[in-house]
Scaffold this motif. Structure first.
Motif, PDB file in Angstrom:
ATOM      1  N   GLU A   1       0.872  -1.183   0.000  1.00  0.00           N
ATOM      2  CA  GLU A   1       0.000   0.000   0.000  1.00  0.00           C
ATOM      3  C   GLU A   1       0.899   1.220   0.000  1.00  0.00           C
ATOM      4  N   ASP A   2       0.669   2.146  -0.953  1.00  0.00           N
ATOM      5  CA  ASP A   2       1.574   3.302  -1.057  1.00  0.00           C
ATOM      6  C   ASP A   2       1.215   4.439  -0.109  1.00  0.00           C
ATOM      7  N   GLU A   3       0.017   4.407   0.462  1.00  0.00           N
ATOM      8  CA  GLU A   3      -0.321   5.445   1.439  1.00  0.00           C
ATOM      9  C   GLU A   3       0.217   5.016   2.798  1.00  0.00           C
TER      10      GLU A   3
ATOM     11  N   ASP B   1      -2.919  -3.322  -2.557  1.00  0.00           N
ATOM     12  CA  ASP B   1      -3.614  -2.169  -3.118  1.00  0.00           C
ATOM     13  C   ASP B   1      -3.506  -2.220  -4.639  1.00  0.00           C
TER      14      ASP B   1
ATOM     15  N   MET C   1      -3.868   0.576  -6.974  1.00  0.00           N
ATOM     16  CA  MET C   1      -3.125   1.705  -7.541  1.00  0.00           C
ATOM     17  C   MET C   1      -1.819   1.893  -6.782  1.00  0.00           C
TER      18      MET C   1
ATOM     19  N   LYS D   1     -12.200   0.324  -0.415  1.00  0.00           N
ATOM     20  CA  LYS D   1     -11.851   1.425   0.478  1.00  0.00           C
ATOM     21  C   LYS D   1     -13.003   2.422   0.552  1.00  0.00           C
TER      22      LYS D   1
HETATM   23 CA    CA Z   1      -2.783   3.370  -3.746  1.00  0.00          CA
END
Ligand code: CA
Length: 237
Positions: A15-17, A59, A61, A108
């Motif tokens: 997950e990039d967040e 995730d 994206m 989400k």
């Molecule tokens: Ca993302």
């Protein structure tokens, strides 16, 4: 690490967040899982190779390359349960249609309690599938034949009129559930419980619909009958 204190399972969280990544990781650690974190596509594949996780929370994206590509690459290396995090409810339909090999989807924003439940259900399902394989392997001919369809439960392979059909692990489990009661209507809720191992909440039955759609495209639309508002039945044609 002392083997006695080593977590039984390792989960790779991609997950990039950073805040979501950390929150998911913290919660899974609190549940007793070992957690490895990755923040982009290439990092996810590298972490998968290095840590050999038992499950991946992924995730869609991501920077580098997206979650679909991550899913394809890791499934080529080794089958592993994947819980995909999608931005929109209808995104799951698209992903199932692409057949990237994710086992479940969570839209989400999600509640941590829901994520923990899905992770636990996926891990139980893998354990159950392994047990079924062991049982099928223990007795000769763990094969179900049904009107032109043939399922080898031990090898988890499927044939339609002698041509092999390539199903994802989830599609295979869904077909097994339907084949266990040919001609009978199984409710979406029952299929959710049997195949995914969890009780349906709002929107959960969409997961079943999406996978039935994908299964139909592979074994023939007329083989799975829809009973509107109720569920699905495998036609014993
Ligand atoms: Ca993302």
């Amino acid at each position: 690490m002392d083997p006695a204190s080593r977590p039984a399972t390792t989960v790779l969280v991609v997950e990039d967040e950073p805040l979501i990544n950390q929150a998911v990781g913290d919660r899974l650690r609190a549940e007793g899982h070992g957690v490895v974190s990755a923040y982009d596509g290439p990092g996810a594949v590298a972490a998968f190779d290095e840590h050999q996780p038992d499950l991946v929370v992924l995730d869609v994206m991501l920077p580098g390359f997206d979650g679909l590509e991550v899913c394809r690459r890791i499934q080529q290396r080794r089958p592993v349960p994947v819980l995909m995090l999608t931005a929109r409810d209808d995104e799951a339909d698209v992903l199932v249609g692409l057949g990237v090999g994710a086992d479940d989807y969570l839209t989400k924003p999600f509640r941590m309690r829901e994520l923990v439940a899905r992770v636990a259900a996926l891990l139980r399902r893998v354990e159950r599938a392994q047990q079924l394989v062991r049982e099928a392997a223990a007795k000769p001919g763990g094969v179900v034949a049904l009107g032109g369809l043939r399922l080898d439960l031990g090898a988890r392979r499927t044939w339609l009129l002698d041509a092999e059909v390539h199903l994802t692990p989830t599609e295979f489990d869904l077909l097994c559930a339907l084949a266990s009661a040919p001609g009978q209507v199984l409710t979406r809720e029952r299929l959710l419980a049997e195949v995914w191992g969890w009780d349906g909440g709002a929107g959960a039955t969409r997961t079943v619909d999406s996978h039935v759609k994908a299964l139909r495209s592979k074994i023939g639309a007329d083989r799975v009958r829809t009973v509107h508002g109720v569920g699905y039945a495998l036609e014993a044609v």
